[in-house]
Design a protein around this motif. Structure first.
Motif, PDB file in Angstrom:
ATOM      1  N   THR A   9      -9.758  18.460  22.764  1.00 44.42           N
ATOM      2  CA  THR A   9      -8.387  18.915  22.546  1.00 44.42           C
ATOM      3  C   THR A   9      -8.299  20.393  22.203  1.00 44.42           C
ATOM      4  OG1 THR A   9      -8.466  18.381  20.185  1.00 44.42           O
ATOM      5  CG2 THR A   9      -7.749  16.636  21.691  1.00 44.42           C
ATOM      6  N   GLY A  10      -9.391  20.989  21.764  1.00 38.30           N
ATOM      7  CA  GLY A  10      -9.359  22.380  21.329  1.00 38.30           C
ATOM      8  C   GLY A  10      -9.000  22.528  19.868  1.00 38.30           C
ATOM      9  N   VAL A  11      -8.582  21.444  19.219  1.00 39.55           N
ATOM     10  CA  VAL A  11      -8.283  21.479  17.783  1.00 39.55           C
ATOM     11  C   VAL A  11      -9.592  21.400  17.010  1.00 39.55           C
ATOM     12  CG1 VAL A  11      -7.092  20.333  15.881  1.00 39.55           C
ATOM     13  CG2 VAL A  11      -6.063  20.357  18.164  1.00 39.55           C
ATOM     14  N   PRO A  12      -9.856  22.343  16.117  1.00 37.32           N
ATOM     15  CA  PRO A  12     -11.117  22.308  15.371  1.00 37.32           C
ATOM     16  C   PRO A  12     -11.348  20.955  14.714  1.00 37.32           C
ATOM     17  CG  PRO A  12      -9.937  24.352  14.929  1.00 37.32           C
ATOM     18  CD  PRO A  12      -9.010  23.486  15.732  1.00 37.32           C
ATOM     19  N   LEU A  13     -12.604  20.555  14.662  1.00 34.09           N
ATOM     20  CA  LEU A  13     -12.926  19.230  14.131  1.00 34.09           C
ATOM     21  C   LEU A  13     -12.497  19.083  12.672  1.00 34.09           C
ATOM     22  CD1 LEU A  13     -16.463  18.538  15.663  1.00 34.09           C
ATOM     23  CD2 LEU A  13     -14.249  17.599  16.368  1.00 34.09           C
ATOM     24  N   HIS A  14     -12.639  20.140  11.883  1.00 36.96           N
ATOM     25  CA  HIS A  14     -12.272  19.990  10.465  1.00 36.96           C
ATOM     26  C   HIS A  14     -10.776  19.748  10.309  1.00 36.96           C
ATOM     27  CE1 HIS A  14     -11.397  24.351  10.844  1.00 36.96           C
ATOM     28  NE2 HIS A  14     -10.530  24.140   9.867  1.00 36.96           N
ATOM     29  N   ILE A  51     -20.698  20.384   6.316  1.00 30.21           N
ATOM     30  CA  ILE A  51     -19.896  21.606   6.186  1.00 30.21           C
ATOM     31  C   ILE A  51     -18.494  21.372   6.734  1.00 30.21           C
ATOM     32  CG2 ILE A  51     -19.640  23.985   6.985  1.00 30.21           C
ATOM     33  CD1 ILE A  51     -22.673  24.235   6.912  1.00 30.21           C
ATOM     34  N   THR A  52     -18.406  20.708   7.904  1.00 32.46           N
ATOM     35  CA  THR A  52     -17.093  20.394   8.490  1.00 32.46           C
ATOM     36  C   THR A  52     -16.305  19.487   7.564  1.00 32.46           C
ATOM     37  OG1 THR A  52     -17.925  20.620  10.747  1.00 32.46           O
ATOM     38  CG2 THR A  52     -15.932  19.298  10.455  1.00 32.46           C
ATOM     39  N   MET A  53     -16.997  18.510   6.983  1.00 35.82           N
ATOM     40  CA  MET A  53     -16.335  17.572   6.078  1.00 35.82           C
ATOM     41  C   MET A  53     -15.823  18.301   4.838  1.00 35.82           C
ATOM     42  SD  MET A  53     -15.792  14.351   6.453  1.00 35.82           S
ATOM     43  CE  MET A  53     -14.197  14.285   5.683  1.00 35.82           C
ATOM     44  N   ARG A  54     -16.638  19.225   4.340  1.00 36.39           N
ATOM     45  CA  ARG A  54     -16.241  19.982   3.153  1.00 36.39           C
ATOM     46  C   ARG A  54     -15.015  20.839   3.427  1.00 36.39           C
ATOM     47  NH1 ARG A  54     -21.221  22.573   0.577  1.00 36.39           N
ATOM     48  NH2 ARG A  54     -21.601  20.346   0.277  1.00 36.39           N
ATOM     49  N   GLN A  55     -14.941  21.412   4.641  1.00 40.18           N
ATOM     50  CA  GLN A  55     -13.771  22.206   5.019  1.00 40.18           C
ATOM     51  C   GLN A  55     -12.504  21.348   5.017  1.00 40.18           C
ATOM     52  OE1 GLN A  55     -15.470  23.838   8.793  1.00 40.18           O
ATOM     53  NE2 GLN A  55     -14.604  25.773   8.070  1.00 40.18           N
ATOM     54  N   ALA A  56     -12.612  20.158   5.609  1.00 37.87           N
ATOM     55  CA  ALA A  56     -11.450  19.272   5.705  1.00 37.87           C
ATOM     56  C   ALA A  56     -10.965  18.857   4.320  1.00 37.87           C
ATOM     57  CB  ALA A  56     -11.795  18.042   6.535  1.00 37.87           C
ATOM     58  N   VAL A  61      -7.488  19.555  -0.733  1.00 38.89           N
ATOM     59  CA  VAL A  61      -7.443  19.939  -2.152  1.00 38.89           C
ATOM     60  C   VAL A  61      -6.455  21.082  -2.339  1.00 38.89           C
ATOM     61  CG1 VAL A  61      -8.764  20.980  -4.041  1.00 38.89           C
ATOM     62  CG2 VAL A  61      -9.770  19.122  -2.700  1.00 38.89           C
ATOM     63  N   SER A  62      -6.521  22.093  -1.458  1.00 44.55           N
ATOM     64  CA  SER A  62      -5.624  23.238  -1.583  1.00 44.55           C
ATOM     65  C   SER A  62      -4.175  22.849  -1.356  1.00 44.55           C
ATOM     66  CB  SER A  62      -6.026  24.341  -0.596  1.00 44.55           C
ATOM     67  OG  SER A  62      -5.805  23.939   0.746  1.00 44.55           O
ATOM     68  N   ARG A  63      -3.935  21.774  -0.600  1.00 43.29           N
ATOM     69  CA  ARG A  63      -2.575  21.301  -0.354  1.00 43.29           C
ATOM     70  C   ARG A  63      -2.082  20.311  -1.403  1.00 43.29           C
ATOM     71  NH1 ARG A  63      -4.408  23.440   3.925  1.00 43.29           N
ATOM     72  NH2 ARG A  63      -3.164  24.041   5.756  1.00 43.29           N
ATOM     73  N   GLY A  64      -2.951  20.006  -2.380  1.00 39.19           N
ATOM     74  CA  GLY A  64      -2.511  19.173  -3.488  1.00 39.19           C
ATOM     75  C   GLY A  64      -2.601  17.677  -3.254  1.00 39.19           C
ATOM     76  N   LEU A  65      -3.230  17.243  -2.149  1.00 42.99           N
ATOM     77  CA  LEU A  65      -3.357  15.802  -1.903  1.00 42.99           C
ATOM     78  C   LEU A  65      -4.593  15.216  -2.572  1.00 42.99           C
ATOM     79  CD1 LEU A  65      -2.307  15.489   1.858  1.00 42.99           C
ATOM     80  CD2 LEU A  65      -0.986  14.901  -0.168  1.00 42.99           C
ATOM     81  N   LEU A  66      -5.614  16.041  -2.742  1.00 43.61           N
ATOM     82  CA  LEU A  66      -6.845  15.599  -3.387  1.00 43.61           C
ATOM     83  C   LEU A  66      -7.160  16.539  -4.537  1.00 43.61           C
ATOM     84  CD1 LEU A  66      -9.144  14.909  -0.261  1.00 43.61           C
ATOM     85  CD2 LEU A  66      -7.908  13.209  -1.610  1.00 43.61           C
ATOM     86  N   VAL A  67      -7.944  16.052  -5.483  1.00 41.66           N
ATOM     87  CA  VAL A  67      -8.392  16.884  -6.591  1.00 41.66           C
ATOM     88  C   VAL A  67      -9.874  16.602  -6.826  1.00 41.66           C
ATOM     89  CG1 VAL A  67      -7.650  15.155  -8.296  1.00 41.66           C
ATOM     90  CG2 VAL A  67      -8.008  17.532  -8.998  1.00 41.66           C
ATOM     91  N   ARG A  68     -10.654  17.673  -6.980  1.00 41.72           N
ATOM     92  CA  ARG A  68     -12.081  17.529  -7.258  1.00 41.72           C
ATOM     93  C   ARG A  68     -12.307  17.551  -8.763  1.00 41.72           C
ATOM     94  NH1 ARG A  68     -13.235  21.433  -2.655  1.00 41.72           N
ATOM     95  NH2 ARG A  68     -14.235  20.210  -1.017  1.00 41.72           N
ATOM     96  N   GLU A  69     -13.153  16.651  -9.240  1.00 42.11           N
ATOM     97  CA  GLU A  69     -13.537  16.637 -10.647  1.00 42.11           C
ATOM     98  C   GLU A  69     -15.044  16.771 -10.731  1.00 42.11           C
ATOM     99  OE1 GLU A  69     -11.960  13.535 -13.041  1.00 42.11           O
ATOM    100  OE2 GLU A  69      -9.946  13.638 -12.165  1.00 42.11           O
ATOM    101  N   ARG A  70     -15.481  17.812 -11.394  1.00 40.78           N
ATOM    102  CA  ARG A  70     -16.913  18.096 -11.468  1.00 40.78           C
ATOM    103  C   ARG A  70     -17.683  16.920 -12.067  1.00 40.78           C
ATOM    104  NH1 ARG A  70     -18.611  23.691 -14.131  1.00 40.78           N
ATOM    105  NH2 ARG A  70     -17.334  24.352 -12.343  1.00 40.78           N
ATOM    106  N   GLY A  71     -18.711  16.497 -11.351  1.00 40.09           N
ATOM    107  CA  GLY A  71     -19.558  15.409 -11.827  1.00 40.09           C
ATOM    108  C   GLY A  71     -19.004  14.026 -11.572  1.00 40.09           C
TER     109      GLY A  71
END
Length: 244
Positions: A9-14, A51-56, A61-71
Motif C-alpha cells: 500500500t505504500g503506508v509505512p508498516l509502523h 523497532i517498528t513495533m516500538r514506533q507504533a 503513547v504520544s496520542r494519549g491512548l497508551l501509557v508506559r510505566e517503567r518496570g
C-alpha cells in the motif's frame, strides 16, 4: 486479533500497526487500565521488527491512548477522563459532564495555622487558622487523585463539624455559606508520586502525575487554595488553541 499488514500500500508498516492497535483498543480487546502484550510478542504477531513495533506504540503513547510505566509495561489509558474547556466548577461537576460518578473519602479534616504559601494565596495573615481537608478522589469507584483544600477558618465557622461524605465541597459552600466561585487560577506541573500517596492511588511509587495548584475566589476575594496529585494515566487536560 490483529489484522494482516499490506506492504504494497505504500503506508509505512509502523503506521499500519498503529492503526490496527487503535482499532483493537477501540474494540476493547484491552480495557482501560489493562496492560497490552510486550513489544516482542506483538512484533512476532504482526511480523515486524521490534523497532517498528516500538514506533507504533510510541505514536499511540504520544496520542494519549497508551501509557508506559517503567518496570511494569504499557497500559491502555483511561481516555474517558479527558477534561476539555476549564470552568470554575467542582471536581464532582467536572466528572459529571464527562458522564462519570465522582466520589470522595475524607482522609483528614483539621484546623491548621496558615503557612506562607497559603497565607499569600488566601490573603490572610501567616499563622491565622485554616480549615484543611484532605480527600481521596475517585471516578466511577477508581482512585484518580488526592486533593487538599485550605480555607480561611474565619469565613467558614462550623465547617469541620459538617460531614462532607461524598458531597461536593463547592456545593456545600454554596448551600451553607452562600459562596459562589467566580474566578480561579490553576497551575499544572508534572512529577512523580511518592510512596504514601502511591498506595492511596493504587499505583507504583514514582508513577508520573499532574501536580495541580488552584486558587479560587468569589466576589469577596480568595476563599480556597487546593493542591492536587492527579494520576497521569487516568487524567488528561486538553485545550483547543486558536490563532490570535
Amino acid at each position: 486479533m490483529s489484522h494482516p499488514l499490506d506492504p504494497s500500500t505504500g503506508v509505512p508498516l509502523h503506521m499500519q500497526v498503529e492503526e490496527d492497535l487503535r482499532r483493537r483498543i477501540d474494540a476493547r480487546e484491552w480495557v482501560p487500565g489493562e496492560r497490552i502484550p510486550g513489544e516482542e510478542h506483538l512484533g512476532e504477531a504482526y511480523g515486524v521488527s521490534r523497532i517498528t513495533m516500538r514506533q507504533a506504540i510510541g505514536r499511540l503513547v504520544s496520542r494519549g491512548l497508551l501509557v508506559r510505566e517503567r518496570g511494569r509495561g504499557t497500559f491502555v489509558r483511561d481516555t474517558a477522563l479527558v477534561a476539555g474547556a476549564r470552568h470554575v466548577t467542582s471536581f464532582t461537576s467536572e466528572l459529571a459532564q464527562l458522564g462519570l460518578v465522582a466520589s470522595a473519602k475524607v482522609l483528614d479534616a483539621s484546623l491548621v495555622p496558615a503557612d506562607e504559601p497559603n497565607a499569600l494565596a488566601l490573603s490572610i495573615v501567616e499563622g491565622e487558622p485554616m480549615v484543611r481537608i484532605h480527600r481521596l478522589r475517585s471516578a466511577d469507584g477508581k482512585p484518580i487523585g488526592l486533593q487538599t483544600s485550605y480555607l480561611p477558618a474565619a469565613r467558614f465557622p462550623g465547617l469541620l463539624e459538617v460531614d462532607l461524605g461524598d458531597s461536593s465541597l463547592y456545593e456545600l459552600l454554596r448551600r451553607q455559606y452562600r459562596i459562589t466561585p467566580v474566578h480561579a487560577v490553576e497551575t499544572f506541573t508534572v512529577g512523580l508520586i511518592k510512596g504514601a500517596d502511591a498506595r492511596l492511588l493504587d499505583v507504583a511509587p514514582r508513577t508520573p502525575a499532574f501536580f495541580v495548584e488552584r486558587v479560587t475566589q468569589d466576589n469577596l476575594g480568595p476563599f480556597e487554595r487546593v493542591t492536587s496529585v492527579m494520576r497521569g494515566d487516568r487524567y488528561q487536560i486538553r485545550f483547543a488553541l486558536r490563532s490570535p
